[in-house]
Design a protein around this motif. Structure first.
Motif, PDB file in Angstrom:
ATOM      1  N   LYS A  73       0.841  -1.201   0.000  1.00 46.46           N
ATOM      2  CA  LYS A  73       0.000   0.000   0.000  1.00 46.46           C
ATOM      3  C   LYS A  73       0.873   1.246   0.000  1.00 46.46           C
ATOM      4  O   LYS A  73       0.625   2.194  -0.728  1.00 46.46           O
ATOM      5  N   GLY A 119       2.749   1.743  -3.252  1.00 42.39           N
ATOM      6  CA  GLY A 119       1.824   2.061  -4.334  1.00 42.39           C
ATOM      7  C   GLY A 119       1.608   0.912  -5.292  1.00 42.39           C
ATOM      8  O   GLY A 119       0.831   1.018  -6.236  1.00 42.39           O
ATOM      9  N   GLU A 165      -1.961  -0.564  -5.906  1.00 37.91           N
ATOM     10  CA  GLU A 165      -2.819   0.089  -6.889  1.00 37.91           C
ATOM     11  C   GLU A 165      -2.691  -0.618  -8.243  1.00 37.91           C
ATOM     12  O   GLU A 165      -3.659  -0.838  -8.945  1.00 37.91           O
ATOM     13  N   GLN A 166      -1.460  -0.974  -8.571  1.00 41.52           N
ATOM     14  CA  GLN A 166      -1.209  -1.659  -9.834  1.00 41.52           C
ATOM     15  C   GLN A 166      -1.876  -3.037  -9.831  1.00 41.52           C
ATOM     16  O   GLN A 166      -2.348  -3.509 -10.852  1.00 41.52           O
ATOM     17  N   ILE A 167      -1.887  -3.660  -8.634  1.00 45.73           N
ATOM     18  CA  ILE A 167      -2.550  -4.966  -8.506  1.00 45.73           C
ATOM     19  C   ILE A 167      -4.063  -4.791  -8.628  1.00 45.73           C
ATOM     20  O   ILE A 167      -4.734  -5.559  -9.297  1.00 45.73           O
ATOM     21  N   ASN A 168      -4.583  -3.753  -7.992  1.00 40.72           N
ATOM     22  CA  ASN A 168      -6.028  -3.561  -7.964  1.00 40.72           C
ATOM     23  C   ASN A 168      -6.610  -3.233  -9.331  1.00 40.72           C
ATOM     24  O   ASN A 168      -7.803  -3.390  -9.558  1.00 40.72           O
ATOM     25  N   VAL A 169      -5.757  -2.756 -10.240  1.00 42.36           N
ATOM     26  CA  VAL A 169      -6.260  -2.379 -11.554  1.00 42.36           C
ATOM     27  C   VAL A 169      -6.194  -3.582 -12.507  1.00 42.36           C
ATOM     28  O   VAL A 169      -6.640  -3.512 -13.629  1.00 42.36           O
ATOM     29  N   THR A 170      -5.654  -4.701 -12.013  1.00 42.16           N
ATOM     30  CA  THR A 170      -5.645  -5.924 -12.817  1.00 42.16           C
ATOM     31  C   THR A 170      -6.885  -6.749 -12.470  1.00 42.16           C
ATOM     32  O   THR A 170      -7.505  -6.534 -11.428  1.00 42.16           O
ATOM     33  N   PRO A 171      -7.217  -7.700 -13.334  1.00 45.86           N
ATOM     34  CA  PRO A 171      -8.425  -8.506 -13.046  1.00 45.86           C
ATOM     35  C   PRO A 171      -8.201  -9.570 -11.978  1.00 45.86           C
ATOM     36  O   PRO A 171      -8.992 -10.494 -11.853  1.00 45.86           O
ATOM     37  N   ILE A 172      -7.161  -9.434 -11.168  1.00 54.16           N
ATOM     38  CA  ILE A 172      -6.851 -10.424 -10.148  1.00 54.16           C
ATOM     39  C   ILE A 172      -8.023 -10.568  -9.171  1.00 54.16           C
ATOM     40  O   ILE A 172      -8.678  -9.603  -8.820  1.00 54.16           O
ATOM     41  N   LYS A 219     -10.849  -3.759  -3.538  1.00 52.11           N
ATOM     42  CA  LYS A 219     -10.067  -3.376  -4.711  1.00 52.11           C
ATOM     43  C   LYS A 219     -10.480  -1.985  -5.174  1.00 52.11           C
ATOM     44  O   LYS A 219      -9.712  -1.264  -5.772  1.00 52.11           O
ATOM     45  N   THR A 220     -11.742  -1.637  -4.909  1.00 50.52           N
ATOM     46  CA  THR A 220     -12.207  -0.299  -5.290  1.00 50.52           C
ATOM     47  C   THR A 220     -12.664   0.444  -4.050  1.00 50.52           C
ATOM     48  O   THR A 220     -13.067  -0.167  -3.073  1.00 50.52           O
ATOM     49  N   ASN A 221     -12.575   1.759  -4.098  1.00 50.51           N
ATOM     50  CA  ASN A 221     -13.106   2.518  -2.967  1.00 50.51           C
ATOM     51  C   ASN A 221     -13.854   3.746  -3.450  1.00 50.51           C
ATOM     52  O   ASN A 221     -13.921   4.026  -4.624  1.00 50.51           O
TER      53      ASN A 221
END
Lengths: 373, 247
Positions: A205, A208, A211-218, A371-373
């Protein structure tokens, strides 16, 4: 599944590249297991004793001899004035002062009873308690000897008497280490598991990368598993070093019970405790926050776990707290399986409780990870 | 229109009493390089985060690659690449390990990753840095690498949030060559920047002031509309009207 493998590959690369973590994994169990059990020894020796002998008779001398030869006391000085004895306590040079009053022998013979006085330095509560108890025991024995010596009437001989012979099971010599080492092992995997998980995720976190992980379809559960599995493996490894190498070769502790059972419980326990670390990481934004939070939780978990103090002597509210604490259960299981050789049927309720903890902490953490806020 | 890849309709984000993004409406065509300009604190990053599915809108609607940002955020994530303001590769992994990880979680086969990554590194001039830790690369190289990783899985749209911050002019020029290349390959580029010379490279530009879009056109049309010689002037004219303090 493939995603998970890529995640694990990445985590292990990062862990093995971090020299400090690597050293911690190997050295922490070894050093803690060597240092802590040696220090956490509640047996009291070398109690500093000052005798105020105002009688100087042969009975008084016998009593003092008996006390000093018990091996628990170190005679600091033998003096005459009480004031001087109390000064010893004030300057912390004495733990216990025993005062034998004047005419001790004469009154003992003439009046068949006499008093001695004990002054105990209670700054160190444990030492004072144990020292006082030892001393009373020795005086009690001395008392018995005198009676036996005089025994004027034959009728006294036949007076009924109950003698208690105790036999300590599972730890016949009352070796403190046999009792402490399994508990400290629990502490070790608990600390490593919770801290490493919490810090690892919060670091992503902070830097940063999350953020890169959260923008992937993981998938959320993939990400969480990718974080849990490496630390689960490390926890198992650390525990094994501690139990199979340090405890065995340094303390000669070989688990009486089934190793598989022990590892089964460890596996479950690690899931629960890693879940706690995970949960903390979802509530904190910086490593500093997560560090304080984990520290706070673990302090309570460990102090309320029955490792250092017995659960039965805690007040009822504290016993309730200990019962909602996963550490308590693992320490019990460890002691039961390692020392007593308990079987699955004896600890099945412990298994159930731990499954509950594991589900609670992990579902809560996955639910709270956004993943989103 | 079928070749519209991003479409927003009164997209809004409110944090408490603060309206970060105020009902913005625009669309972006396939293959376009769309410049998203504005002063610090104008709401660019917030808007971009909503389009990437990182942030849920408070109001309005937007579709990215045909999916709604409100309830299909996870589908959007399959079709986009993202390069954030903060450098976001793993510094403690090597160049190749980073590529493999990010490509892998988009579901690309190992064999393909291997082949395409060596080709990509050659093109970037990083061929012999394959096993170097990313943390020890100079910033310009890191940025180029981060961009290449962001489009490795051939997304339909790539979002770049101030990709060239702190980078020297030569490297910036090279970076834009990469952007053009991606655009030629049919990838739509959505980019925020502070550099007005870079704004000139875009096909179309939107200017954001206080959370709202105040102008949207090609660089040439904007210059004539504001009777300005260059984009700097256009920016000053618009940004001067801002009420909000930059933070």
């Amino acid at each position: 599944m493939k995603t998970l493998i890529f995640l694990l590959e990445k985590e292990f690369h990062q862990i093995f590249r971090n020299a400090i973590i690597l050293r911690m994994i190997i050295l922490m169990p070894v050093i803690q297991l060597i240092v802590l059990p040696l220090a956490a020894d509640f047996e009291i020796k070398d109690i500093k004793l000052v005798v105020v002998d105002q009688d100087r008779s042969s009975y008084a001398r016998d009593l003092i001899n008996k006390i000093t030869s018990s091996g628990y006391f170190k005679l600091v000085d033998c003096i005459i004035s009480t004031e001087q004895g109390l000064e010893y306590i004030e300057s912390d040079e004495a733990d216990v002062v025993l005062e034998v009053p004047p005419r001790f022998e004469r009154d003992l013979i003439r009046e068949r009873q006499q008093e001695v006085y004990l002054y105990i330095n209670a700054i160190n509560g444990t030492k004072a308690n144990v020292g006082g108890a030892y001393l009373s025991q020795v005086i009690h024995d001395f008392n018995g000897e005198i009676r036996a010596e005089w025994r004027p009437l034959p009728s006294q001989r036949s007076s009924p008497k109950i003698e208690i012979v105790s036999n300590n099971w599972f730890n016949p010599l009352l070796n403190y280490r046999v009792f402490m080492v399994p508990g400290i092992l629990v502490l070790l995997v608990t600390m490593i598991g919770s801290f490493m998980t919490a810090l690892n995720i919060v670091k992503e976190k902070e830097v940063g990368t999350i953020e890169q992980i959260n923008v992937t379809p993981i998938k959320r559960h993939h990400f969480v598993l990718g974080k849990l599995i490496p630390f689960w493996v490390i926890g198992m490894f650390v525990f094994s070093i501690g139990l199979l190498i340090v405890a065995r070769f340094l303390y000669g502790i070989v688990p009486v019970g089934n190793l598989l059972l022990l590892y089964g419980y460890l596996a479950l326990y690690l899931v629960a405790i890693l879940g706690v670390g995970l949960l903390v990481s979802t509530y904190s934004q910086t490593q500093q926050q997560s560090m304080s939070l984990v520290f706070f939780i673990m302090m309570i978990f460990i102090l309320m776990s029955g490792l250092f103090s017995s659960l039965e002597s805690m007040p009822p509210w504290a016993q309730v707290m200990a019962r909602v604490n996963p550490v308590t259960y693992f320490i019990e299981v460890m002691r039961m399986v390692v020392m007593k050789g308990s079987e699955f049927k004896h600890i099945s309720s412990h298994f159930l409780v731990m499954i509950g903890f594991a589900l609670l902490s992990n579902f809560w953490a996955v639910f709270n990870y956004r993943k989103t806020n | 229109m079928t070749d519209t890849v991003i479409q927003t309709e009164k997209l809004t984000k409110i944090f408490g009493s603060f309206t970060a993004v105020d009902a913005i409406t625009f669309d972006v065509k396939k293959g376009e390089i769309f410049g998203f300009l504005g002063a610090n604190g104008a709401g660019k990053t917030t808007a971009m985060r909503m389009l990437c599915g990182l942030s849920v809108p408070s109001g309005g609607e937007a579709t990215v690659a045909g999916f709604s940002v409100k309830n299909q955020a996870e589908q959007i994530k399959h079709s986009i690449g993202y390069m954030s303001q903060k450098f976001s590769l793993y510094e403690d992994l090597t160049v190749y390990e980073n590529i493999r990880f990010f490509a892998g979680i988009y579901g690309i086969e190992r064999k393909t990753i291997r082949a395409r990554s060596s080709e990509m590194l050659q093109r970037l001039g990083l061929g012999d840095q394959r096993n170097t830790l990313v943390g020890s690369l100079p910033l310009g190289w890191k940025q180029k690498l981060a961009f290449s990783v962001a489009i490795f899985h051939s997304p339909r749209i790539v979002f770049l949030d101030e990709p060239t911050g702190g980078v020297d002019p030569v490297t910036r020029r090279q970076f834009w060559d990469l952007i053009y290349e991606a655009s030629d390959n049919g990838i739509t580029v959505f980019v925020t920047t502070h550099y007005m010379d870079e704004a000139e490279y875009c096909n179309r530009i939107s200017m954001m002031v206080d959370g709202a879009i105040k102008a949207l056109d090609t660089p040439a049309n904007l210059k004539s509309q504001f009777q300005a010689n260059d984009m700097d002037e256009v920016f000053y004219r618009l940004a001067r009207r801002a009420k909000r303090k930059s933070y």
